[in-house]
Scaffold this active site. Structure first.
Site, PDB file in Angstrom:
ATOM      1  N   ARG A 164       0.842  -1.214   0.000  1.00 27.08           N
ATOM      2  CA  ARG A 164       0.000   0.000   0.000  1.00 27.08           C
ATOM      3  C   ARG A 164       0.875   1.262   0.000  1.00 27.08           C
ATOM      4  O   ARG A 164       0.615   2.219  -0.742  1.00 27.08           O
ATOM      5  CB  ARG A 164      -0.895  -0.038   1.236  1.00 27.08           C
ATOM      6  N   ARG A 201      14.145 -20.710  10.390  1.00 25.79           N
ATOM      7  CA  ARG A 201      14.955 -21.742   9.736  1.00 25.79           C
ATOM      8  C   ARG A 201      16.421 -21.638  10.150  1.00 25.79           C
ATOM      9  O   ARG A 201      17.047 -22.618  10.497  1.00 25.79           O
ATOM     10  CB  ARG A 201      14.814 -21.584   8.223  1.00 25.79           C
ATOM     11  N   ARG A 249       2.824 -17.308  10.546  1.00 26.79           N
ATOM     12  CA  ARG A 249       2.997 -16.494   9.335  1.00 26.79           C
ATOM     13  C   ARG A 249       1.748 -15.685   8.988  1.00 26.79           C
ATOM     14  O   ARG A 249       1.814 -14.773   8.152  1.00 26.79           O
ATOM     15  CB  ARG A 249       3.369 -17.402   8.159  1.00 26.79           C
ATOM     16  N   GLY A 274       8.206 -16.006  29.550  1.00 27.65           N
ATOM     17  CA  GLY A 274       8.794 -16.534  30.790  1.00 27.65           C
ATOM     18  C   GLY A 274       9.324 -17.948  30.651  1.00 27.65           C
ATOM     19  O   GLY A 274       9.253 -18.745  31.601  1.00 27.65           O
ATOM     20  N   GLU A 302      13.171 -23.494  15.163  1.00 21.11           N
ATOM     21  CA  GLU A 302      13.119 -24.548  14.138  1.00 21.11           C
ATOM     22  C   GLU A 302      14.510 -25.009  13.678  1.00 21.11           C
ATOM     23  O   GLU A 302      14.745 -26.192  13.459  1.00 21.11           O
ATOM     24  CB  GLU A 302      12.358 -23.910  12.967  1.00 21.11           C
ATOM     25  N   ASP A 333      11.245 -13.975  10.080  1.00 22.87           N
ATOM     26  CA  ASP A 333      12.431 -14.480  10.775  1.00 22.87           C
ATOM     27  C   ASP A 333      13.328 -13.396  11.376  1.00 22.87           C
ATOM     28  O   ASP A 333      14.162 -13.683  12.226  1.00 22.87           O
ATOM     29  CB  ASP A 333      13.287 -15.330   9.816  1.00 22.87           C
ATOM     30  N   ARG A 378       8.303 -19.007  -4.228  1.00 24.80           N
ATOM     31  CA  ARG A 378       9.766 -19.136  -4.265  1.00 24.80           C
ATOM     32  C   ARG A 378      10.062 -19.747  -5.635  1.00 24.80           C
ATOM     33  O   ARG A 378       9.805 -20.919  -5.860  1.00 24.80           O
ATOM     34  CB  ARG A 378      10.262 -20.067  -3.159  1.00 24.80           C
TER      35      ARG A 378
END
Ligand code: F6P
Length: 324
Positions: free
Chosen positions: A21, A172, A257, A186, A223, A128, A72
Protein backbone atom coordinates in the site's frame (compact mmCIF):
# COMPACT_ATOMS: atom_id res chain seq x y z
CA UNK A 1 11.63 7.11 -13.41
CA UNK A 2 8.12 6.88 -14.85
CA UNK A 3 7.02 3.26 -14.34
CA UNK A 4 7.85 0.86 -11.56
CA UNK A 5 6.55 -2.50 -10.34
CA UNK A 6 6.18 -3.99 -6.88
CA UNK A 7 6.08 -7.65 -5.84
CA UNK A 8 6.27 -9.91 -2.79
CA UNK A 9 8.48 -12.99 -2.79
CA UNK A 10 9.55 -15.80 -0.45
CA UNK A 11 7.63 -16.64 2.72
CA UNK A 12 4.73 -14.25 3.32
CA UNK A 13 4.74 -12.05 6.42
CA UNK A 14 2.03 -10.01 8.17
CA UNK A 15 2.47 -6.37 7.15
CA UNK A 16 3.40 -7.08 3.54
CA UNK A 17 0.06 -5.58 2.48
CA UNK A 18 0.76 -2.37 4.40
CA UNK A 19 4.10 -2.23 2.57
CA UNK A 20 2.49 -2.74 -0.87
CA UNK A 21 0.00 0.00 0.00
CA UNK A 22 2.81 2.41 0.90
CA UNK A 23 4.63 1.72 -2.37
CA UNK A 24 1.49 2.17 -4.47
CA UNK A 25 0.17 5.25 -2.70
CA UNK A 26 3.67 6.76 -2.65
CA UNK A 27 3.99 6.22 -6.40
CA UNK A 28 0.57 7.81 -7.03
CA UNK A 29 1.58 10.77 -4.86
CA UNK A 30 4.80 11.24 -6.84
CA UNK A 31 3.06 10.83 -10.22
CA UNK A 32 4.71 7.51 -11.11
CA UNK A 33 2.82 4.67 -12.80
CA UNK A 34 2.88 1.57 -10.64
CA UNK A 35 2.33 -2.08 -11.56
CA UNK A 36 1.83 -5.11 -9.36
CA UNK A 37 3.44 -8.46 -10.14
CA UNK A 38 1.63 -11.53 -8.78
CA UNK A 39 3.52 -14.47 -7.23
CA UNK A 40 6.95 -12.81 -7.14
CA UNK A 41 9.50 -13.86 -9.73
CA UNK A 42 7.20 -16.59 -11.08
CA UNK A 43 4.67 -13.93 -12.06
CA UNK A 44 7.43 -11.80 -13.57
CA UNK A 45 8.43 -14.72 -15.80
CA UNK A 46 4.80 -15.45 -16.76
CA UNK A 47 3.84 -11.81 -17.28
CA UNK A 48 1.29 -11.77 -14.45
CA UNK A 49 1.60 -7.99 -14.26
CA UNK A 50 -1.20 -5.44 -13.85
CA UNK A 51 -1.54 -1.72 -13.32
CA UNK A 52 -2.36 -0.59 -9.79
CA UNK A 53 -4.05 2.55 -8.51
CA UNK A 54 -4.68 4.09 -5.14
CA UNK A 55 -7.95 2.15 -5.06
CA UNK A 56 -6.20 -1.23 -5.63
CA UNK A 57 -4.75 -1.00 -2.12
CA UNK A 58 -7.88 0.18 -0.26
CA UNK A 59 -8.79 -1.76 2.85
CA UNK A 60 -5.64 -3.89 2.99
CA UNK A 61 -3.49 -2.19 5.65
CA UNK A 62 -5.02 -4.46 8.31
CA UNK A 63 -4.84 -7.73 6.36
CA UNK A 64 -2.30 -10.53 6.81
CA UNK A 65 -0.82 -12.42 3.85
CA UNK A 66 -0.12 -10.56 0.62
CA UNK A 67 -2.67 -9.46 -1.99
CA UNK A 68 0.09 -9.90 -4.60
CA UNK A 69 0.61 -13.52 -3.49
CA UNK A 70 4.05 -14.98 -3.07
CA UNK A 71 6.23 -17.79 -4.38
CA UNK A 72 9.77 -19.14 -4.27
CA UNK A 73 10.73 -19.37 -7.96
CA UNK A 74 13.39 -21.90 -8.97
CA UNK A 75 13.13 -20.80 -12.61
CA UNK A 76 14.26 -17.24 -11.84
CA UNK A 77 17.50 -18.69 -10.48
CA UNK A 78 18.33 -19.81 -14.05
CA UNK A 79 19.59 -17.43 -16.79
CA UNK A 80 16.69 -18.57 -19.03
CA UNK A 81 14.14 -17.66 -16.37
CA UNK A 82 15.62 -14.21 -15.90
CA UNK A 83 15.67 -13.65 -19.67
CA UNK A 84 11.93 -14.40 -19.81
CA UNK A 85 11.31 -12.05 -16.88
CA UNK A 86 13.21 -9.24 -18.61
CA UNK A 87 11.14 -9.68 -21.80
CA UNK A 88 7.95 -9.32 -19.74
CA UNK A 89 9.15 -6.18 -17.94
CA UNK A 90 10.15 -4.66 -21.31
CA UNK A 91 6.57 -5.14 -22.59
CA UNK A 92 5.34 -2.94 -19.74
CA UNK A 93 8.26 -0.44 -19.93
CA UNK A 94 9.05 -1.07 -16.29
CA UNK A 95 12.20 0.79 -15.26
CA UNK A 96 12.59 -0.18 -11.62
CA UNK A 97 11.35 -2.66 -9.00
CA UNK A 98 10.43 -2.68 -5.34
CA UNK A 99 10.94 -6.21 -3.98
CA UNK A 100 9.38 -7.12 -0.64
CA UNK A 101 11.01 -10.27 0.70
CA UNK A 102 14.13 -11.78 2.23
CA UNK A 103 17.57 -12.98 1.25
CA UNK A 104 16.46 -15.23 -1.63
CA UNK A 105 14.52 -12.31 -3.12
CA UNK A 106 17.50 -9.97 -2.90
CA UNK A 107 19.88 -12.57 -4.37
CA UNK A 108 17.58 -12.84 -7.40
CA UNK A 109 17.38 -9.04 -7.73
CA UNK A 110 21.18 -8.73 -7.68
CA UNK A 111 21.62 -11.28 -10.49
CA UNK A 112 18.89 -9.56 -12.48
CA UNK A 113 20.55 -6.16 -12.20
CA UNK A 114 23.96 -7.57 -13.22
CA UNK A 115 22.44 -9.07 -16.38
CA UNK A 116 19.75 -6.57 -17.38
CA UNK A 117 20.42 -3.38 -15.44
CA UNK A 118 16.94 -3.15 -13.91
CA UNK A 119 17.40 -1.49 -10.51
CA UNK A 120 15.67 -2.91 -7.45
CA UNK A 121 15.23 -1.52 -3.97
CA UNK A 122 14.14 -4.04 -1.36
CA UNK A 123 11.94 -3.89 1.71
CA UNK A 124 12.67 -6.59 4.31
CA UNK A 125 9.62 -8.84 4.58
CA UNK A 126 10.13 -12.02 6.61
CA UNK A 127 8.93 -13.17 10.02
CA UNK A 128 12.43 -14.48 10.77
CA UNK A 129 14.05 -11.04 11.36
CA UNK A 130 17.27 -12.50 9.97
CA UNK A 131 18.29 -9.62 7.68
CA UNK A 132 21.31 -7.47 8.36
CA UNK A 133 20.59 -3.78 7.70
CA UNK A 134 17.38 -3.35 9.69
CA UNK A 135 16.62 -3.73 13.38
CA UNK A 136 13.32 -5.44 12.59
CA UNK A 137 11.79 -7.01 9.50
CA UNK A 138 8.15 -6.73 8.45
CA UNK A 139 6.09 -9.49 10.10
CA UNK A 140 8.45 -10.33 12.92
CA UNK A 141 6.55 -8.45 15.63
CA UNK A 142 3.24 -10.08 14.66
CA UNK A 143 4.85 -13.54 14.57
CA UNK A 144 6.34 -13.02 18.04
CA UNK A 145 2.97 -11.97 19.40
CA UNK A 146 1.28 -14.98 17.79
CA UNK A 147 3.88 -17.33 19.29
CA UNK A 148 3.53 -15.58 22.64
CA UNK A 149 -0.24 -16.01 22.71
CA UNK A 150 0.26 -19.74 22.14
CA UNK A 151 2.97 -19.97 24.82
CA UNK A 152 0.70 -18.24 27.35
CA UNK A 153 -2.07 -20.72 26.62
CA UNK A 154 0.27 -23.68 26.83
CA UNK A 155 1.57 -22.37 30.15
CA UNK A 156 -1.94 -22.68 31.62
CA UNK A 157 -2.26 -26.34 30.73
CA UNK A 158 1.40 -27.10 31.54
CA UNK A 159 0.85 -25.69 35.00
CA UNK A 160 -2.41 -27.56 35.58
CA UNK A 161 -0.75 -30.89 34.76
CA UNK A 162 2.76 -30.24 36.11
CA UNK A 163 4.27 -30.87 32.67
CA UNK A 164 7.29 -29.85 30.66
CA UNK A 165 6.44 -28.43 27.25
CA UNK A 166 8.83 -28.15 24.34
CA UNK A 167 7.48 -25.50 21.98
CA UNK A 168 8.97 -25.21 18.50
CA UNK A 169 8.69 -21.81 16.81
CA UNK A 170 9.68 -20.80 13.26
CA UNK A 171 13.12 -19.60 12.25
CA UNK A 172 14.95 -21.74 9.74
CA UNK A 173 18.35 -20.22 10.47
CA UNK A 174 17.38 -17.73 13.08
CA UNK A 175 16.42 -17.68 16.74
CA UNK A 176 14.84 -14.22 16.91
CA UNK A 177 11.24 -15.43 17.25
CA UNK A 178 12.36 -17.99 19.85
CA UNK A 179 14.30 -15.55 22.00
CA UNK A 180 11.70 -12.80 22.01
CA UNK A 181 8.65 -15.01 22.54
CA UNK A 182 10.64 -17.01 25.11
CA UNK A 183 11.55 -13.94 27.15
CA UNK A 184 8.06 -12.49 26.99
CA UNK A 185 6.50 -15.88 27.82
CA UNK A 186 8.79 -16.53 30.79
CA UNK A 187 10.39 -19.66 29.27
CA UNK A 188 12.75 -21.66 31.44
CA UNK A 189 15.09 -22.18 28.47
CA UNK A 190 15.39 -20.96 24.88
CA UNK A 191 17.36 -22.84 22.22
CA UNK A 192 18.48 -20.98 19.09
CA UNK A 193 20.64 -21.96 16.10
CA UNK A 194 23.06 -19.06 16.59
CA UNK A 195 24.33 -20.28 19.97
CA UNK A 196 25.20 -23.85 20.91
CA UNK A 197 23.11 -25.10 23.86
CA UNK A 198 24.15 -28.62 24.84
CA UNK A 199 21.32 -30.93 25.96
CA UNK A 200 23.12 -31.30 29.30
CA UNK A 201 22.61 -27.59 29.91
CA UNK A 202 18.86 -27.87 29.35
CA UNK A 203 18.73 -30.89 31.65
CA UNK A 204 20.56 -28.95 34.35
CA UNK A 205 18.18 -26.00 34.03
CA UNK A 206 15.13 -28.25 34.30
CA UNK A 207 16.54 -30.15 37.29
CA UNK A 208 17.42 -26.98 39.06
CA UNK A 209 13.82 -25.79 38.55
CA UNK A 210 12.44 -28.99 40.08
CA UNK A 211 14.75 -28.65 43.07
CA UNK A 212 13.08 -25.27 43.63
CA UNK A 213 9.56 -26.78 43.45
CA UNK A 214 8.86 -25.57 39.92
CA UNK A 215 5.98 -27.71 38.77
CA UNK A 216 5.90 -26.82 35.07
CA UNK A 217 8.53 -25.73 32.58
CA UNK A 218 8.59 -24.34 29.07
CA UNK A 219 11.48 -24.76 26.65
CA UNK A 220 11.17 -22.68 23.46
CA UNK A 221 13.11 -24.12 20.52
CA UNK A 222 13.82 -22.40 17.19
CA UNK A 223 13.12 -24.55 14.14
CA UNK A 224 16.76 -24.40 12.99
CA UNK A 225 18.25 -25.50 16.35
CA UNK A 226 21.42 -27.60 15.96
CA UNK A 227 20.37 -30.28 18.46
CA UNK A 228 17.33 -31.19 16.35
CA UNK A 229 13.64 -30.39 16.26
CA UNK A 230 11.46 -30.20 19.35
CA UNK A 231 10.45 -33.88 19.17
CA UNK A 232 14.08 -35.01 18.88
CA UNK A 233 15.21 -32.72 21.68
CA UNK A 234 12.41 -33.87 23.99
CA UNK A 235 13.46 -37.50 23.38
CA UNK A 236 17.11 -36.74 24.16
CA UNK A 237 16.07 -35.03 27.36
CA UNK A 238 13.68 -37.81 28.35
CA UNK A 239 16.56 -40.29 28.07
CA UNK A 240 18.84 -38.17 30.24
CA UNK A 241 16.52 -37.11 33.05
CA UNK A 242 14.76 -40.40 33.85
CA UNK A 243 11.80 -38.67 35.44
CA UNK A 244 8.13 -39.35 35.99
CA UNK A 245 7.34 -35.81 34.94
CA UNK A 246 5.17 -35.70 31.82
CA UNK A 247 6.55 -34.08 28.67
CA UNK A 248 4.71 -32.76 25.64
CA UNK A 249 5.74 -31.15 22.36
CA UNK A 250 3.91 -28.42 20.41
CA UNK A 251 5.07 -27.21 17.01
CA UNK A 252 3.48 -23.86 16.20
CA UNK A 253 4.25 -23.90 12.46
CA UNK A 254 2.59 -21.67 9.88
CA UNK A 255 0.13 -20.12 12.31
CA UNK A 256 3.03 -17.71 12.94
CA UNK A 257 3.00 -16.49 9.34
CA UNK A 258 -0.64 -15.39 9.23
CA UNK A 259 -2.97 -13.06 11.05
CA UNK A 260 -3.69 -9.39 11.47
CA UNK A 261 -0.43 -7.39 11.56
CA UNK A 262 0.33 -5.54 14.78
CA UNK A 263 0.38 -1.73 14.78
CA UNK A 264 4.17 -1.93 14.96
CA UNK A 265 4.36 -4.05 11.80
CA UNK A 266 1.93 -1.82 9.90
CA UNK A 267 3.93 1.31 10.74
CA UNK A 268 7.27 -0.36 10.00
CA UNK A 269 5.94 -1.70 6.69
CA UNK A 270 4.58 1.72 5.72
CA UNK A 271 7.92 3.41 6.45
CA UNK A 272 9.89 0.78 4.59
CA UNK A 273 7.54 0.69 1.59
CA UNK A 274 7.69 4.45 1.12
CA UNK A 275 11.41 4.43 1.89
CA UNK A 276 12.05 1.77 -0.77
CA UNK A 277 10.00 3.64 -3.37
CA UNK A 278 11.63 7.02 -2.70
CA UNK A 279 15.07 5.38 -2.66
CA UNK A 280 14.38 3.93 -6.11
CA UNK A 281 13.21 7.35 -7.35
CA UNK A 282 16.42 8.93 -6.02
CA UNK A 283 18.67 6.50 -7.87
CA UNK A 284 19.28 3.85 -5.21
CA UNK A 285 19.73 0.33 -6.57
CA UNK A 286 20.58 -3.11 -5.21
CA UNK A 287 19.93 -1.92 -1.69
CA UNK A 288 17.43 -2.75 1.02
CA UNK A 289 15.58 -0.06 2.93
CA UNK A 290 15.82 -0.68 6.66
CA UNK A 291 15.23 1.07 9.95
CA UNK A 292 18.26 1.16 12.22
CA UNK A 293 18.00 3.14 15.47
CA UNK A 294 14.79 4.65 14.15
CA UNK A 295 16.51 6.06 11.04
CA UNK A 296 15.83 5.01 7.46
CA UNK A 297 18.99 3.52 5.94
CA UNK A 298 19.87 1.72 2.70
CA UNK A 299 22.14 -1.33 2.89
CA UNK A 300 23.61 -3.03 -0.19
CA UNK A 301 21.96 -6.38 -0.96
CA UNK A 302 25.39 -8.03 -0.87
CA UNK A 303 25.66 -7.06 2.83
CA UNK A 304 22.11 -8.01 3.78
CA UNK A 305 22.78 -11.42 2.19
CA UNK A 306 26.32 -11.94 3.49
CA UNK A 307 26.50 -10.38 6.92
CA UNK A 308 25.14 -12.16 9.98
CA UNK A 309 22.69 -10.57 12.40
CA UNK A 310 23.70 -12.20 15.65
CA UNK A 311 21.42 -12.61 18.62
CA UNK A 312 22.68 -10.83 21.68
CA UNK A 313 24.09 -13.41 24.09
CA UNK A 314 22.91 -11.06 26.86
CA UNK A 315 19.34 -12.01 26.02
CA UNK A 316 20.07 -15.73 26.38
CA UNK A 317 21.85 -15.05 29.65
CA UNK A 318 18.84 -13.09 30.79
CA UNK A 319 16.50 -16.03 30.15
CA UNK A 320 18.59 -18.12 32.57
CA UNK A 321 18.74 -15.40 35.22
CA UNK A 322 15.02 -14.68 35.06
CA UNK A 323 13.98 -18.30 35.35
CA UNK A 324 15.72 -18.96 38.70
O1 F6P B 1 11.43 -17.61 6.14
C1 F6P B 1 10.25 -17.65 6.84
C2 F6P B 1 9.87 -19.06 7.19
O2 F6P B 1 8.62 -19.01 7.84
C3 F6P B 1 10.87 -19.83 8.03
O3 F6P B 1 10.84 -19.49 9.38
C4 F6P B 1 10.48 -21.25 7.75
O4 F6P B 1 11.54 -22.13 7.94
C5 F6P B 1 10.11 -21.19 6.29
O5 F6P B 1 9.71 -19.86 6.02
C6 F6P B 1 8.99 -22.15 5.91
O6 F6P B 1 8.80 -22.05 4.53
P1 F6P B 1 7.61 -22.76 3.74
O7 F6P B 1 6.36 -21.97 4.01
O8 F6P B 1 8.03 -22.68 2.33
O9 F6P B 1 7.49 -24.14 4.30
Amino acid sequence: MKRIAVFTSGGDAPGMNACIRAVVRGAVYHGIEVFGIRRGYSGMINGDIFQMSSHSVSNIVQRGGTILKSARSKEFMTPEGRAKAFEQLKKFDIEGLVAIGGNGTFTGATLFYDEYGIPTVGAPGTIDNDLYGTDYTIGFDTAVNTALEAIDKIRDTADSHDRIFFIEVMGRDSGYIAIQSGIAGGAEMVMVPEVLTPISEVVEALKSGWSRQKSSSIVVIAEGEEEGNAVEISEKIRQQVQTEIDMRVTTLGHIQRGGIPTAYDRILASRLGLGALEGLMNGEKNVMAGIVNNELVYTPFRDTIRLPKPISEDLLRMVKILSV
